[in-house]
Design a protein around this motif. Structure first.
Motif, PDB file in Angstrom:
ATOM      1  N   ALA A 127       0.841  -1.213   0.000  1.00  0.00           N
ATOM      2  CA  ALA A 127       0.000   0.000   0.000  1.00  0.00           C
ATOM      3  C   ALA A 127       0.869   1.253   0.000  1.00  0.00           C
ATOM      4  N   MET A 128       1.961   1.240   0.771  1.00  0.00           N
ATOM      5  CA  MET A 128       2.838   2.410   0.834  1.00  0.00           C
ATOM      6  C   MET A 128       3.467   2.685  -0.537  1.00  0.00           C
ATOM      7  N   GLY A 129       3.683   1.634  -1.302  1.00  0.00           N
ATOM      8  CA  GLY A 129       4.205   1.787  -2.667  1.00  0.00           C
ATOM      9  C   GLY A 129       3.245   2.553  -3.569  1.00  0.00           C
ATOM     10  N   HIS A 130       1.990   2.640  -3.168  1.00  0.00           N
ATOM     11  CA  HIS A 130       0.998   3.418  -3.922  1.00  0.00           C
ATOM     12  C   HIS A 130       0.704   4.755  -3.241  1.00  0.00           C
ATOM     13  N   GLY A 131       1.569   5.166  -2.348  1.00  0.00           N
ATOM     14  CA  GLY A 131       1.433   6.491  -1.757  1.00  0.00           C
ATOM     15  C   GLY A 131       0.621   6.546  -0.474  1.00  0.00           C
ATOM     16  N   VAL A 132       0.205   5.366   0.041  1.00  0.00           N
ATOM     17  CA  VAL A 132      -0.577   5.367   1.286  1.00  0.00           C
ATOM     18  C   VAL A 132       0.344   5.725   2.457  1.00  0.00           C
ATOM     19  N   ARG A 133      -0.093   6.696   3.245  1.00  0.00           N
ATOM     20  CA  ARG A 133       0.718   7.104   4.409  1.00  0.00           C
ATOM     21  C   ARG A 133       0.108   6.650   5.727  1.00  0.00           C
ATOM     22  N   THR A 134      -1.211   6.393   5.702  1.00  0.00           N
ATOM     23  CA  THR A 134      -1.908   6.037   6.936  1.00  0.00           C
ATOM     24  C   THR A 134      -2.837   4.865   6.680  1.00  0.00           C
ATOM     25  N   ILE A 135      -2.854   3.926   7.616  1.00  0.00           N
ATOM     26  CA  ILE A 135      -3.837   2.836   7.566  1.00  0.00           C
ATOM     27  C   ILE A 135      -4.617   2.852   8.874  1.00  0.00           C
ATOM     28  N   VAL A 136      -5.942   2.816   8.737  1.00  0.00           N
ATOM     29  CA  VAL A 136      -6.827   2.728   9.888  1.00  0.00           C
ATOM     30  C   VAL A 136      -7.220   1.262  10.035  1.00  0.00           C
ATOM     31  N   ASP A 137      -6.867   0.679  11.179  1.00  0.00           N
ATOM     32  CA  ASP A 137      -7.139  -0.745  11.416  1.00  0.00           C
ATOM     33  C   ASP A 137      -8.197  -0.865  12.514  1.00  0.00           C
ATOM     34  N   PRO A 138      -9.437  -1.220  12.128  1.00  0.00           N
ATOM     35  CA  PRO A 138     -10.516  -1.260  13.120  1.00  0.00           C
ATOM     36  C   PRO A 138     -10.614  -2.584  13.873  1.00  0.00           C
ATOM     37  N   SER A 139      -9.508  -3.290  14.017  1.00  0.00           N
ATOM     38  CA  SER A 139      -9.544  -4.507  14.828  1.00  0.00           C
ATOM     39  C   SER A 139      -9.820  -4.125  16.277  1.00  0.00           C
ATOM     40  N   CYS A 140     -10.669  -4.908  16.924  1.00  0.00           N
ATOM     41  CA  CYS A 140     -11.068  -4.600  18.294  1.00  0.00           C
ATOM     42  C   CYS A 140     -11.305  -5.927  19.020  1.00  0.00           C
ATOM     43  N   MET A 141     -12.002  -5.870  20.154  1.00  0.00           N
ATOM     44  CA  MET A 141     -12.291  -7.116  20.857  1.00  0.00           C
ATOM     45  C   MET A 141     -13.096  -8.040  19.944  1.00  0.00           C
ATOM     46  N   ASP A 142     -12.795  -9.298  19.987  1.00  0.00           N
ATOM     47  CA  ASP A 142     -13.409 -10.372  19.180  1.00  0.00           C
ATOM     48  C   ASP A 142     -12.785 -10.533  17.799  1.00  0.00           C
ATOM     49  N   LEU A 143     -11.878  -9.611  17.420  1.00  0.00           N
ATOM     50  CA  LEU A 143     -11.182  -9.756  16.135  1.00  0.00           C
ATOM     51  C   LEU A 143      -9.696 -10.037  16.357  1.00  0.00           C
ATOM     52  N   GLY A 144      -9.335 -10.296  17.595  1.00  0.00           N
ATOM     53  CA  GLY A 144      -7.942 -10.620  17.886  1.00  0.00           C
ATOM     54  C   GLY A 144      -7.034  -9.402  17.918  1.00  0.00           C
ATOM     55  N   ARG A 145      -7.587  -8.247  18.275  1.00  0.00           N
ATOM     56  CA  ARG A 145      -6.750  -7.044  18.365  1.00  0.00           C
ATOM     57  C   ARG A 145      -5.490  -7.329  19.181  1.00  0.00           C
ATOM     58  N   ASP A 146      -4.352  -6.914  18.646  1.00  0.00           N
ATOM     59  CA  ASP A 146      -3.055  -7.148  19.304  1.00  0.00           C
ATOM     60  C   ASP A 146      -2.198  -5.915  19.050  1.00  0.00           C
ATOM     61  N   VAL A 147      -2.192  -4.990  20.003  1.00  0.00           N
ATOM     62  CA  VAL A 147      -1.579  -3.691  19.743  1.00  0.00           C
ATOM     63  C   VAL A 147      -0.050  -3.795  19.683  1.00  0.00           C
ATOM     64  N   ARG A 148       0.529  -4.790  20.338  1.00  0.00           N
ATOM     65  CA  ARG A 148       1.988  -4.948  20.239  1.00  0.00           C
ATOM     66  C   ARG A 148       2.370  -5.407  18.833  1.00  0.00           C
ATOM     67  N   PHE A 149       1.605  -6.325  18.302  1.00  0.00           N
ATOM     68  CA  PHE A 149       1.802  -6.772  16.922  1.00  0.00           C
ATOM     69  C   PHE A 149       1.665  -5.575  15.973  1.00  0.00           C
ATOM     70  N   ALA A 150       0.600  -4.802  16.155  1.00  0.00           N
ATOM     71  CA  ALA A 150       0.350  -3.644  15.278  1.00  0.00           C
ATOM     72  C   ALA A 150       1.507  -2.649  15.359  1.00  0.00           C
ATOM     73  N   SER A 151       1.991  -2.401  16.570  1.00  0.00           N
ATOM     74  CA  SER A 151       3.098  -1.447  16.725  1.00  0.00           C
ATOM     75  C   SER A 151       4.364  -1.949  16.049  1.00  0.00           C
ATOM     76  N   ARG A 152       4.609  -3.253  16.146  1.00  0.00           N
ATOM     77  CA  ARG A 152       5.798  -3.820  15.486  1.00  0.00           C
ATOM     78  C   ARG A 152       5.715  -3.620  13.977  1.00  0.00           C
ATOM     79  N   VAL A 153       4.522  -3.840  13.415  1.00  0.00           N
ATOM     80  CA  VAL A 153       4.352  -3.666  11.968  1.00  0.00           C
ATOM     81  C   VAL A 153       4.571  -2.202  11.585  1.00  0.00           C
ATOM     82  N   ALA A 154       4.031  -1.301  12.386  1.00  0.00           N
ATOM     83  CA  ALA A 154       4.198   0.128  12.087  1.00  0.00           C
ATOM     84  C   ALA A 154       5.669   0.522  12.173  1.00  0.00           C
ATOM     85  N   GLU A 155       6.362   0.016  13.185  1.00  0.00           N
ATOM     86  CA  GLU A 155       7.785   0.356  13.335  1.00  0.00           C
ATOM     87  C   GLU A 155       8.600  -0.186  12.168  1.00  0.00           C
ATOM     88  N   ALA A 156       8.280  -1.399  11.729  1.00  0.00           N
ATOM     89  CA  ALA A 156       9.068  -2.020  10.657  1.00  0.00           C
ATOM     90  C   ALA A 156       8.830  -1.360   9.306  1.00  0.00           C
TER      91      ALA A 156
END
Ligand code: ZN
Length: 316
Positions: free
Chosen positions: A56-85
């Motif tokens: 997505a970033m290769g197409h100019g995307v700068r922000t992704i909104v991820d609406p994962s929440c309870m019951d969808l396996g939300r994992d904020v440490r995982f999400a932060s690792r992906v953002a950092e990488a």
């Protein structure tokens, strides 16, 4: 300019840039993941998320909104690792999806709306899952079972948390059951301004009458499941978006795919078979040109991908 929370901290809303308003790094059955972890492969999930985000970033995307929440396996440490990488600006949620779009777990079933609202406010003001990463919005869901008592409780709690914090709400809807109208009614009864709400998955119908009935109530709408023909083929999604742009609604719509870098709800080969083009990049690889061919101008495309997400998230 207001600030928007990301996994890396708050940013000025004007820095959001090109935004995919509804994609999931991970959609997993969280009880299975915590009780039978051997059925999951976290490193592979991480690699898949990285690949989708970089695409997505290769197409100019700068922000992704991820609406994962309870019951969808939300994992904020995982999400932060992906953002950092990757360097993506990642906006994450609090909220409840609902078990089978019907029930809350016992813990919340036996406690009231304000108790649930407190849980959401904690994620918005203190941080998610023991981290300092704050949610930027509140996710709710209503689907085929409609407004069950627990689903109503989630929406009332989300409304109260929104009023206390100013956070916007994203409501997963099912147009075939016209749930968006009920969701707007409940949120309005609680006093939420309609322009703080996005009714997600409105693009699952091409019934313009229903969509305009919903738009008349004032929310933003998600044309956010491109690549999922099981709900509606892309051709019908495009015709609907083009018609609504022509009627002047580009500043009320967002474009996204509701793609899941990993989803464990189905065997992997079934996902590939049912939705072969479902990804974070399908919009850019095929859909935007198809919309242009239908007469949608670049100004409207920029509005749907850059401005409308910001207006929903930041109110400006
Ligand atoms: Zn989703």
């Amino acid at each position: 300019m207001p600030q928007i929370q990301t996994t890396a901290g708050p940013i000025d809303a004007e820095r959001l840039g090109r935004t995919l308003c509804h994609e999931h790094l991970l959609s997993v059955s969280e009880t299975v993941r915590s009780q039978y972890p051997h059925l999951h492969d976290p490193e592979r999930e991480f690699e898949r998320a990285i690949a989708q985000v970089r695409g997505a970033m290769g197409h100019g995307v700068r922000t992704i909104v991820d609406p994962s929440c309870m019951d969808l396996g939300r994992d904020v440490r995982f999400a932060s690792r992906v953002a950092e990488a990757t360097g993506i600006q990642l906006v994450v949620a609090t909220g409840v999806y609902g078990q089978h779009y019907t029930f809350l777990p016992h813990h919340f079933q036996t406690r009231d709306e304000d108790y649930l609202a407190d849980a959401f406010v904690h994620d918005l003001e203190t941080g998610i899952q023991g981290t300092g990463v704050k949610a930027a919005f509140i996710k709710t869901a209503a689907d085929e079972p409609g407004i069950t008592p627990d689903v109503e409780k989630v929406h009332r709690a989300a409304a109260r948390a929104s009023l206390r914090t100013g956070a916007p709400i994203m409501a997963h809807s099912r147009p075939a059951s016209r749930t968006g109208l009920d969701q707007m009614r409940i949120l309005s009864e609680e006093g939420v301004a309609p322009e703080r709400v996005m009714i997600a998955h409105t693009g699952d119908t091409d019934d313009l009458g229903h969509i305009e009935e919903l738009l008349a109530l004032g929310p933003f709408i998600g044309m956010d499941r491109y690549g999922t023909a099981i709900f509606l083929p892309d051709e019908q999604r495009n015709a609907t978006v083009a018609a609504l742009c022509e009627r002047g609604y580009a500043d009320r719509m967002v474009l996204s795919q509701d793609a899941c870098a990993t989803i464990d709800w189905f065997p992997e080969e079934l996902v590939a078979q049912l939705a072969p083009k479902w990804s974070f990049t399908h919009l850019f690889e095929e859909i935007l040109d198809q919309l242009r061919a239908l007469g949608v101008g670049d100004a409207d495309i920029d509005t749907m991908l850059d401005l409308t997400p910001r207006r929903w998230l930041a109110g400006v």
